[in-house]
Design an enzyme around this catalytic site. Structure first.
Site: not given
Ligand SMILES: *Cc1c(COP(=O)(O)O)cnc(C)c1O
Length: 379
Positions: A52, A104, A202
């Protein structure tokens, strides 16, 4: 090994050229152990005790992101949201933060809901107007300016250099959600940012098969230690397989980002002339209100994300999303496959997003085929 001045292309392709010391493997192993052997004299000379707090499978990804962002250190997290919430969880009740009006959605909701209930003051400002940001500062109280650029899903671009100066003038920090810019197109730390966050889910991973986040700091200070403590205490840590997949995905990051950006620019230019489209929102278009700033701040492209406002309102937008064949009707972004989404539907009734807006995540497919599919869906 890659050298100190290796390009992002070289750093990514070789994942910094790391070789496994015991086997000479050129790909790092996945470490699955949750615990580590203590030495006979009761020390932990390996520096590792329990997963952790620390996992050797995180090391390569964290080191690579640190290099790409020119930062001092990086932490991987279990999700983008875990990385985005940690800097706020490291604040104290009574502290004040400033965030963009449109950003977001899930993070905005958390900041205005639970974080506010825990006694942190959150102000929304239009970050394209620097005087408003300046006016929102409360010297001694303001601890973070949070900027997401380009920001979801209107793709406004914020001036990171100017925001860093405003933050530092009152002893606050600039934290940047750079998910959509990627470390390839924008380097926030070079512009004065103190923290850079990525939803590694992403573009960094890029294949729609890993949930992960990262946070990079410009310097390792007491505040960064508090953030490290948040990750360990809350257990917001990345699994070993996900950490390994993330590095594998990042090996092609520069190629993917270039192709996504080229497709997005092509689509934006073509769709701006389409009779079924009211407006195209994309920082790479001369018609974009912050186009000049985007040219200064982004290098090598304007990213893979764009939105269109469809003539005929919400019904026409939803109909277009229903008719696509090649594009995938799904949330998320930054993968090799193109995604289309009616954003207001997922954000709910209190969203500031226009009802006629479709968010497009351009993938790496043929730009002509992506355009032809949208064109048939819009008619
Ligand atoms: C998807 C996203 C997040 C959150 O990410 P997760 O991996 O879904 O928790 C935060 N900021 C932006 C700009 C995003 O596109």
């Amino acid at each position: 090994m890659t050298s100190n001045n290796s390009s992002p292309e070289t750093l990514c392709a070789q994942a910094m050229g790391w070789i496994d010391e015991t086997t000479k493997a050129i790909v790092q192993p996945v470490h699955v152990s949750t615990t580590y052997l203590r030495d006979e004299d009761n020390e932990y000379r390996s520096g590792r005790s329990y997963v952790r707090g620390d996992n050797p499978t995180w090391d390569q990804g964290e080191a690579l992101i640190t290099r790409l962002e020119n930062g001092a250190a990086t932490l991987l997290f279990s999700a983008g949201m875990a990385a985005a919430t940690a800097p706020f969880l490291a604040l104290r009740p009574g502290d004040h933060v400033v965030i963009p009006e449109v950003m977001y959605w899930a993070l905005r909701k958390w900041l205005l809901g639970p974080l506010t209930e825990w006694g942190i003051k959150v102000d929304l400002v239009d970050m394209t107007e620097l005087e408003r940001v300046q006016a929102a500062m409360r010297p001694g109280k303001t601890k973070i300016i949070w900027a997401e650029t380009p920001s979801n899903p209107m793709w406004q671009v914020f001036d990171l250099k100017a925001l860093a100066e405003i933050a530092h003038s009152v002893g606050a920090r600039l934290a940047v959600d750079s998910t959509c810019a990627t470390p390839i197109l924008t380097q926030p730390i070079a512009l004065g940012a103190d923290l850079v966050m990525h939803a590694a889910t992403k573009y960094l991973n890029g294949h729609s098969d890993v949930l992960a986040g990262s946070l990079t700091t410009a310097r390792q200070d007491e505040y960064w230690q508090r953030i490290c403590g948040v990750r360990t205490s809350c257990g917001a840590v990345l699994g070993s397989f996900e950490a390994w997949l993330l590095v594998r995905g990042m090996r092609t990051l520069p190629l993917r980002v270039k192709q996504c950006s080229a497709n997005a620019l092509y689509l934006a230019e073509q769709l701006e002339r389409h009779p079924g489209v009211e407006q195209v929102l994309y920082p790479g278009l001369p018609s974009h209100p912050q186009h000049a700033l985007a040219r200064r701040q982004m290098h090598g492209g304007f990213g893979g994300m764009l939105s269109i406002r469809v003539k005929g309102g919400e019904a026409a937008a939803v109909r277009c999303a229903a008719r696509v064949q090649l594009w995938k009707r799904a949330t998320s972004l930054g993968g090799v496959e193109s995604l289309i989404e009616h954003r207001a539907s997922i954000e709910g009734p209190s969203t500031p997003v226009p009802r006629d807006l479709l968010r497009l995540s351009a993938g790496i497919e043929s730009g002509e085929e992506l355009l032809a599919d949208l064109a048939q869906a819009l008619t």
